[in-house]
Enzyme design. Sequence first.
Site, mmCIF file in Angstrom:
data_model
loop_
_atom_site.group_PDB
_atom_site.id
_atom_site.type_symbol
_atom_site.label_atom_id
_atom_site.label_comp_id
_atom_site.label_asym_id
_atom_site.label_seq_id
_atom_site.Cartn_x
_atom_site.Cartn_y
_atom_site.Cartn_z
ATOM 1 N N ARG A 64 0.822 -1.214 0.000
ATOM 2 C CA ARG A 64 0.000 0.000 0.000
ATOM 3 C C ARG A 64 0.853 1.260 0.000
ATOM 4 N NH1 ARG A 64 -2.513 -4.115 2.533
ATOM 5 N NH2 ARG A 64 -1.373 -3.699 4.450
ATOM 6 N N GLU A 101 6.854 -11.126 14.074
ATOM 7 C CA GLU A 101 6.352 -11.702 15.317
ATOM 8 C C GLU A 101 6.937 -13.095 15.550
ATOM 9 O OE1 GLU A 101 2.050 -12.278 17.545
ATOM 10 O OE2 GLU A 101 2.144 -11.363 15.556
#
Length: 181
Positions: A64, A101
Amino acid sequence: MKSSLEDTLLAAIRTIPDYPKPGILFRDITTLLGDARAFRRAIDELVHPYAGLKIDKIAGIEARGFILGGAVAHQLSAGFVPIRKKGKLPYETVRVAYSLEYGLDEMEMHKDGVSPGEKVIVVDDLIATGGTAEAAVKLLRQIGADIVAACFVIDLPDLGGRQKLEALGVPVRTLIGFEGH
């Protein structure tokens, strides 16, 4: 009372609960991109502080950040350089590893995408933990870029990404914050 900008952006950003996993509120800007007025307003607000400055390049973070960064680059009469996931660029690249993560990933850019000393603004749709944006800053600095700022439409302040970038000496501009994630 919320500002007109905040009202416009809040109305244009879709929130999808439990995506991509339970407990996450995904902030989807595709609805903002599809709303001509909101998209224009977001780009104008991202550009405003830098109008009249000599900005050489806008570095957009996949994916994006390509859309937003391209529009910002156009408005500032600057070049655009994509920062992509490893293996997606056809020419010689420089890369940096960063933590996710659960593990590591790498991002890269063309080695000639930015020249030493060029003034660069990093652009993406959202800053959360700041890991990707921090890696982009480190990648750009590795080849000598002068990072003027990092700009995002959305900030998730509870996750501390803004502080990570500010600790690197990068001014951060965001248009709207969402508490919680």
